[in-house]
Write a protein that holds these residues in place. Structure first.
Motif, PDB file in Angstrom:
ATOM      1  N   GLY A 200       0.848  -1.316  -0.012  1.00 37.47           N
ATOM      2  CA  GLY A 200      -0.018  -0.077   0.001  1.00 37.47           C
ATOM      3  C   GLY A 200       0.894   1.357   0.071  1.00 37.47           C
ATOM      4  N   MET A 201       0.918   1.964  -1.155  1.00 36.34           N
ATOM      5  CA  MET A 201       1.818   2.897  -1.376  1.00 36.34           C
ATOM      6  C   MET A 201       1.456   3.980  -2.302  1.00 36.34           C
ATOM      7  N   ALA A 202       0.228   3.675  -3.177  1.00 36.34           N
ATOM      8  CA  ALA A 202      -0.025   4.315  -4.407  1.00 36.34           C
ATOM      9  C   ALA A 202      -0.432   5.930  -3.793  1.00 36.34           C
ATOM     10  N   GLY A 203      -0.635   6.691  -4.553  1.00 40.77           N
ATOM     11  CA  GLY A 203      -1.078   8.106  -4.543  1.00 40.77           C
ATOM     12  C   GLY A 203      -0.048   9.224  -3.822  1.00 40.77           C
ATOM     13  N   TRP A 204      -0.555  10.198  -3.060  1.00 40.27           N
ATOM     14  CA  TRP A 204       0.074  11.151  -2.320  1.00 40.27           C
ATOM     15  C   TRP A 204      -0.592  11.521  -0.836  1.00 40.27           C
ATOM     16  N   GLY A 205       0.147  12.053  -0.311  1.00 43.60           N
ATOM     17  CA  GLY A 205      -0.391  12.554   1.103  1.00 43.60           C
ATOM     18  C   GLY A 205      -0.454  11.480   2.052  1.00 43.60           C
ATOM     19  N   ASP A 206      -1.326  11.783   2.985  1.00 47.83           N
ATOM     20  CA  ASP A 206      -1.821  10.873   4.073  1.00 47.83           C
ATOM     21  C   ASP A 206      -0.470  10.045   4.638  1.00 47.83           C
ATOM     22  N   ASN A 207       0.427  10.883   4.936  1.00 47.36           N
ATOM     23  CA  ASN A 207       1.660  10.582   5.719  1.00 47.36           C
ATOM     24  C   ASN A 207       1.270   9.540   6.692  1.00 47.36           C
ATOM     25  N   ASP A 208       0.242  10.271   7.682  1.00 43.87           N
ATOM     26  CA  ASP A 208      -0.076   9.633   8.948  1.00 43.87           C
ATOM     27  C   ASP A 208      -0.542   8.138   8.798  1.00 43.87           C
ATOM     28  N   ILE A 209      -0.990   7.559   7.770  1.00 40.81           N
ATOM     29  CA  ILE A 209      -1.394   6.365   7.690  1.00 40.81           C
ATOM     30  C   ILE A 209      -0.286   5.308   7.051  1.00 40.81           C
ATOM     31  N   ILE A 210       0.683   5.759   6.923  1.00 42.79           N
ATOM     32  CA  ILE A 210       1.843   4.780   6.338  1.00 42.79           C
ATOM     33  C   ILE A 210       2.476   4.202   8.005  1.00 42.79           C
ATOM     34  N   HIS A 211       2.545   2.945   7.961  1.00 42.00           N
ATOM     35  CA  HIS A 211       2.976   2.439   9.049  1.00 42.00           C
ATOM     36  C   HIS A 211       3.899   1.208   8.972  1.00 42.00           C
ATOM     37  N   CYS A 212       4.153   0.535   9.992  1.00 44.77           N
ATOM     38  CA  CYS A 212       4.999  -0.859   9.982  1.00 44.77           C
ATOM     39  C   CYS A 212       4.510  -1.696  11.007  1.00 44.77           C
ATOM     40  N   ARG A 213       4.340  -2.998  10.762  1.00 47.27           N
ATOM     41  CA  ARG A 213       3.747  -3.830  11.920  1.00 47.27           C
ATOM     42  C   ARG A 213       4.285  -5.312  11.444  1.00 47.27           C
ATOM     43  N   LYS A 214       4.370  -6.236  12.542  1.00 48.58           N
ATOM     44  CA  LYS A 214       4.936  -7.264  12.245  1.00 48.58           C
ATOM     45  C   LYS A 214       4.403  -8.528  13.050  1.00 48.58           C
ATOM     46  N   SER A 215       4.286  -9.749  12.475  1.00 50.83           N
ATOM     47  CA  SER A 215       4.164 -11.047  12.860  1.00 50.83           C
ATOM     48  C   SER A 215       5.020 -12.150  12.932  1.00 50.83           C
ATOM     49  N   ASP A 216       5.933 -12.418  14.039  1.00 51.61           N
ATOM     50  CA  ASP A 216       7.043 -13.160  13.984  1.00 51.61           C
ATOM     51  C   ASP A 216       7.789 -12.682  13.240  1.00 51.61           C
ATOM     52  N   LYS A 217       8.504 -13.314  12.235  1.00 49.69           N
ATOM     53  CA  LYS A 217       9.437 -12.717  11.346  1.00 49.69           C
ATOM     54  C   LYS A 217       8.885 -12.044   9.862  1.00 49.69           C
ATOM     55  N   LEU A 218       7.859 -12.056   9.878  1.00 49.22           N
ATOM     56  CA  LEU A 218       7.145 -11.027   8.720  1.00 49.22           C
ATOM     57  C   LEU A 218       6.679  -9.694   9.233  1.00 49.22           C
ATOM     58  N   ILE A 219       7.514  -8.786   8.530  1.00 46.96           N
ATOM     59  CA  ILE A 219       7.434  -7.238   8.773  1.00 46.96           C
ATOM     60  C   ILE A 219       6.706  -6.673   7.386  1.00 46.96           C
ATOM     61  N   VAL A 220       5.505  -5.714   7.777  1.00 46.09           N
ATOM     62  CA  VAL A 220       4.713  -5.263   6.768  1.00 46.09           C
ATOM     63  C   VAL A 220       5.065  -3.711   6.766  1.00 46.09           C
ATOM     64  N   CYS A 221       5.307  -3.101   5.891  1.00 48.54           N
ATOM     65  CA  CYS A 221       5.510  -1.545   5.812  1.00 48.54           C
ATOM     66  C   CYS A 221       4.472  -1.148   4.546  1.00 48.54           C
ATOM     67  N   GLY A 222       3.648   0.118   4.943  1.00 47.55           N
ATOM     68  CA  GLY A 222       3.056   0.711   3.928  1.00 47.55           C
ATOM     69  C   GLY A 222       1.514   1.047   4.679  1.00 47.55           C
ATOM     70  N   ASP A 223       0.792   1.630   3.721  1.00 45.74           N
ATOM     71  CA  ASP A 223      -0.579   2.066   4.394  1.00 45.74           C
ATOM     72  C   ASP A 223      -1.622   0.924   4.255  1.00 45.74           C
ATOM     73  N   GLU A 224      -1.302  -0.332   3.529  1.00 43.95           N
ATOM     74  CA  GLU A 224      -2.138  -1.560   3.525  1.00 43.95           C
ATOM     75  C   GLU A 224      -3.625  -1.212   3.101  1.00 43.95           C
ATOM     76  N   SER A 225      -3.900   0.064   2.235  1.00 44.60           N
ATOM     77  CA  SER A 225      -4.992   0.245   1.767  1.00 44.60           C
ATOM     78  C   SER A 225      -5.120   0.705   0.498  1.00 44.60           C
ATOM     79  N   ASN A 226      -4.012   1.689   0.112  1.00 43.57           N
ATOM     80  CA  ASN A 226      -3.744   2.602  -1.269  1.00 43.57           C
ATOM     81  C   ASN A 226      -3.337   1.610  -2.209  1.00 43.57           C
ATOM     82  N   GLU A 227      -4.435   0.869  -3.140  1.00 42.88           N
ATOM     83  CA  GLU A 227      -3.767   0.110  -4.261  1.00 42.88           C
ATOM     84  C   GLU A 227      -3.491   1.044  -5.284  1.00 42.88           C
ATOM     85  N   VAL A 228      -2.565   0.408  -6.211  1.00 39.62           N
ATOM     86  CA  VAL A 228      -2.226   1.155  -7.480  1.00 39.62           C
ATOM     87  C   VAL A 228      -3.325   1.071  -8.589  1.00 39.62           C
ATOM     88  N   SER A 229      -3.933   2.299  -9.195  1.00 39.94           N
ATOM     89  CA  SER A 229      -4.778   2.151 -10.239  1.00 39.94           C
ATOM     90  C   SER A 229      -4.481   3.429 -11.080  1.00 39.94           C
TER      91      SER A 229
END
Lengths: 202, 67
Positions: free
Chosen positions: A136-165
């Motif tokens: 999730g990194m499409a578009g512009w702005g919305d700095n505040d919803i970009i985050h990082c979270r993890k589950s064991d050895k899997l780490i997820v960076c991004g906003d997890e919502s903005n799909e590219v189109s």
């Protein structure tokens, strides 16, 4: 830790980068700048002009295979970095084969199906490896919803919502933020949590 | 049942709960989902047979294109 001490640790590490588009090329550049010793990069694509709005390539590299252009650019940053470039469309067995020797794997694919495939491949065949995803990194702005979270050895960076189109294209600033977050997550894995950290996130 | 779902505490008013039921309960209807329970990947064919228990930490990841 001083930068010299950091470089000494990173110099012995190898990072795998799956995909050399916006996330992969920028993440590889950041890791090269801080002194990671070796990178294993894989992509099948050729650079086109529209890539230059976010990817770590230059106008005179249009038409080149991304892996070879990226290798060239990384060596211009640090001529001592070892870059193993694979011109390949990755499947599960390739992922296991190519990234087996890496300390950490960075997922930098474009397509959701490929993201799914690498999660499956790493959890099933390389369960000891950390996998750092960009989602999730499409578009512009919305700095505040970009985050990082993890589950064991899997780490997820991004906003997890903005799909590219077409109406929500990937652009240098947000793609760069997520690529840098991925590189930053790699450093935390390799160096441990910063002892000077003020974060309560673990 | 008390669970952590995507880092948030959830209390779900059920005695037993499998992954499929959790997804229905939370209205997660995306097609490209990845589920991890206590760090372990749960594949789609195992959604019905994977029973959750009190205190489980569930990650529901919705994969979208872009990179």
């Amino acid at each position: 830790m001083t930068f010299e001490e950091i470089k000494k640790i990173l110099g012995s590490k190898t990072i795998g980068i799956a995909g050399c588009g916006g996330l992969g090329s920028n993440c590889a550049a950041a890791l090269t700048r801080v002194g990671v010793g070796a990178l294993v990069i894989a992509d099948f694509d050729v650079i086109v002009e529209s890539n230059l709005n976010r990817q770590y390539y230059f106008h005179d590299q249009i038409g080149m295979l991304k892996v070879f252009a990226l290798k060239q650019n990384l060596l211009m940053i640090n001529p001592h970095v070892k870059v193993h470039a694979f011109d390949i469309r990755l499947c599960i067995s390739d992922i296991v084969e190519i990234f087996r020797g890496c300390d950490v794997i960075v997922e930098a694919f474009d397509k959701a199906e490929m993201k799914h495939m690498i999660i499956d491949a790493v959890h099933t065949h390389l369960p000891e490896k950390h996998l750092v995803m960009g989602i999730g990194m499409a578009g512009w702005g919305d700095n505040d919803i970009i985050h990082c979270r993890k589950s064991d050895k899997l780490i997820v960076c991004g906003d997890e919502s903005n799909e590219v189109s077409d109406q929500n294209p990937p652009l240098a600033p947000r793609v760069g933020v997520v690529a840098s977050m991925q590189a930053n997550a790699v450093l935390e894995i390799l160096l441990g949590k910063n002892p000077l950290s003020k974060s309560t996130y673990n | 049942m008390k669970l952590t779902v995507n880092n948030r505490e959830e209390i779900i008013d059920r005695e037993s709960l499998n992954i499929t039921e959790l997804l229905e309960e939370k209205k997660f209807s995306f097609k490209m989902l990845v589920i991890k329970v206590n760090g372990q990947l749960i594949k789609k064919p195992e959604y019905n047979s994977t029973q959750l228990k009190d205190g489980d930490d569930v990650m529901v990841l919705h994969l979208i294109s872009g990179g």
